[in-house]
Design a protein around this motif. Structure first.
Motif, PDB file in Angstrom:
ATOM      1  N   ASP A  96      35.140  54.839  29.235  1.00 33.21           N
ATOM      2  CA  ASP A  96      35.658  56.031  29.899  1.00 33.21           C
ATOM      3  C   ASP A  96      37.069  56.289  29.384  1.00 33.21           C
ATOM      4  O   ASP A  96      37.975  55.476  29.585  1.00 33.21           O
ATOM      5  CB  ASP A  96      35.670  55.788  31.411  1.00 33.21           C
ATOM      6  N   ALA A  97      37.265  57.432  28.742  1.00 35.39           N
ATOM      7  CA  ALA A  97      38.570  57.747  28.153  1.00 35.39           C
ATOM      8  C   ALA A  97      39.679  57.829  29.196  1.00 35.39           C
ATOM      9  O   ALA A  97      40.854  57.696  28.869  1.00 35.39           O
ATOM     10  CB  ALA A  97      38.494  59.055  27.371  1.00 35.39           C
ATOM     11  N   CYS A  98      39.290  58.055  30.456  1.00 38.72           N
ATOM     12  CA  CYS A  98      40.293  58.129  31.524  1.00 38.72           C
ATOM     13  C   CYS A  98      40.668  56.748  32.056  1.00 38.72           C
ATOM     14  O   CYS A  98      41.551  56.643  32.920  1.00 38.72           O
ATOM     15  CB  CYS A  98      39.789  59.011  32.666  1.00 38.72           C
ATOM     16  N   ARG A  99      39.995  55.706  31.561  1.00 41.26           N
ATOM     17  CA  ARG A  99      40.277  54.351  32.034  1.00 41.26           C
ATOM     18  C   ARG A  99      40.640  53.377  30.908  1.00 41.26           C
ATOM     19  O   ARG A  99      41.306  52.370  31.143  1.00 41.26           O
ATOM     20  CB  ARG A  99      39.075  53.802  32.806  1.00 41.26           C
ATOM     21  N   VAL A 100      40.183  53.659  29.703  1.00 39.28           N
ATOM     22  CA  VAL A 100      40.470  52.771  28.574  1.00 39.28           C
ATOM     23  C   VAL A 100      41.978  52.648  28.369  1.00 39.28           C
ATOM     24  O   VAL A 100      42.702  53.645  28.445  1.00 39.28           O
ATOM     25  CB  VAL A 100      39.796  53.317  27.295  1.00 39.28           C
ATOM     26  N   ASP A 101      42.440  51.434  28.127  1.00 41.18           N
ATOM     27  CA  ASP A 101      43.863  51.205  27.857  1.00 41.18           C
ATOM     28  C   ASP A 101      44.164  51.626  26.418  1.00 41.18           C
ATOM     29  O   ASP A 101      43.863  50.896  25.470  1.00 41.18           O
ATOM     30  CB  ASP A 101      44.207  49.726  28.072  1.00 41.18           C
ATOM     31  N   SER A 124      42.274  67.562  32.197  1.00 37.02           N
ATOM     32  CA  SER A 124      43.600  67.452  32.809  1.00 37.02           C
ATOM     33  C   SER A 124      44.004  65.996  33.012  1.00 37.02           C
ATOM     34  O   SER A 124      45.159  65.617  32.768  1.00 37.02           O
ATOM     35  CB  SER A 124      43.643  68.210  34.138  1.00 37.02           C
ATOM     36  N   VAL A 125      43.039  65.154  33.427  1.00 32.72           N
ATOM     37  CA  VAL A 125      43.347  63.738  33.642  1.00 32.72           C
ATOM     38  C   VAL A 125      43.699  63.062  32.329  1.00 32.72           C
ATOM     39  O   VAL A 125      44.677  62.300  32.243  1.00 32.72           O
ATOM     40  CB  VAL A 125      42.156  63.021  34.311  1.00 32.72           C
ATOM     41  N   PHE A 126      42.920  63.346  31.288  1.00 30.85           N
ATOM     42  CA  PHE A 126      43.171  62.681  30.006  1.00 30.85           C
ATOM     43  C   PHE A 126      44.473  63.148  29.372  1.00 30.85           C
ATOM     44  O   PHE A 126      45.245  62.326  28.841  1.00 30.85           O
ATOM     45  CB  PHE A 126      42.006  62.916  29.045  1.00 30.85           C
TER      46      PHE A 126
END
Length: 276
Positions: A96-101, A124-126
């Protein structure tokens, strides 16, 4: 990649485009060429891509010789890409691009660019995640929902101008490159899209100021029709807020949409990090 080639890829993976994942695949080869040509990444440049799909843009970026890091959530597509796009300069991250470090997957101490047909549900989140990096991308080119592009590029004094506009324009010069019809996607989304370019400014404020500005802007635009001084006094020490308004020559009744990005930054610099 034309529509028939895409349909063949979907059939091989036994899948249908998912609305939840925002899977709208870009089919226009000329537009894909335009994206790569506009981004103009030199060979060896680190590029981050999100939502590569079946690799239409991915393949063109790899052909340009970049060191490509692509994040894909759908495991079926990941399996397809692992077999179909094996290349030494291709690094596929399933997640998930919104969670990957991002700091762990990208090479340290390297500048990078972000180029993607970004899934609209996460845009917007990313983008906010990228803004929060110590060293955000030097260039970003994203396909976005048109309304999102308008928000990010909106100048002060307009209805689309908001907290994300302020945060983004503090770091980037934002330009709408072109409006894109739903017809160039499969399945066609129910809205127009926009190709948006973000060129990072030469001088970057430190991360602490950026985060404080984010807090100030979010507070301000949460009640955008109210007088800004009253809104901020409800969240920051009132003495500091009033003193900051006096130093900056702001009227207490000013509304947040009237303040340009530079004034928001100056206001954030005057306020402490401690909120009520």
């Amino acid at each position: 990649m034309n529509k028939q080639e895409l349909m063949d890829c979907l059939a091989r993976c036994g899948m249908h485009p998912g609305k939840v994942l925002g899977q709208n695949f870009l089919l226009d080869g000329n537009l894909l060429d335009y994206i790569v040509r506009t981004a103009a990444p030199p060979p060896g440049e680190v590029v981050l891509e999100v939502g590569p799909g079946f690799g239409a843009l991915t393949a063109k970026l790899l052909a340009a010789g970049v060191e490509l890091y692509s994040i894909e959530f759908d495991h079926r597509i990941c399996e397809f890409l692992r077999t179909g796009l094996a290349a030494p300069n291709f690094h596929l991250i399933e997640g998930d691009a919104c969670r990957v470090d991002l700091r762990r997957i990208l090479p340290p101490e390297r500048e990078f660019r972000a180029i993607a047909n970004l899934p609209y549900a996460i845009s917007s989140v990313f983008i906010t995640r990228l803004l929060d990096l110590e060293r955000p991308p030097e260039l970003m080119i994203f396909m976005l929902q048109k309304e999102m592009g308008q928000r990010l590029a909106a100048p002060a004094g307009t209805k689309n101008y908001g907290a994300l506009s302020v945060r983004t324009q503090l770091l980037y010069d934002v330009k709408m490159l072109r409006i894109v019809s739903p017809r160039v996607f499969y399945p066609p989304p129910g809205v127009d899209s926009a190709l948006v370019c973000f060129e990072r400014k030469k001088a970057l404020p430190d991360l602490a100021l950026r985060r404080r500005l984010g807090a100030v802007a979010r507070t301000a635009f949460a009640q955008r029709r109210k007088q800004l001084q009253k809104v901020l006094c409800g969240n920051f020490p009132s003495e500091q807020v009033k003193a900051a308004f006096q130093v900056l020559g702001l009227k207490p009744e000013v509304r947040p949409e009237a303040l340009p990005v530079e004034t928001f930054a100056a206001l954030a610099a005057q306020l402490s990090e401690v909120r009520k």
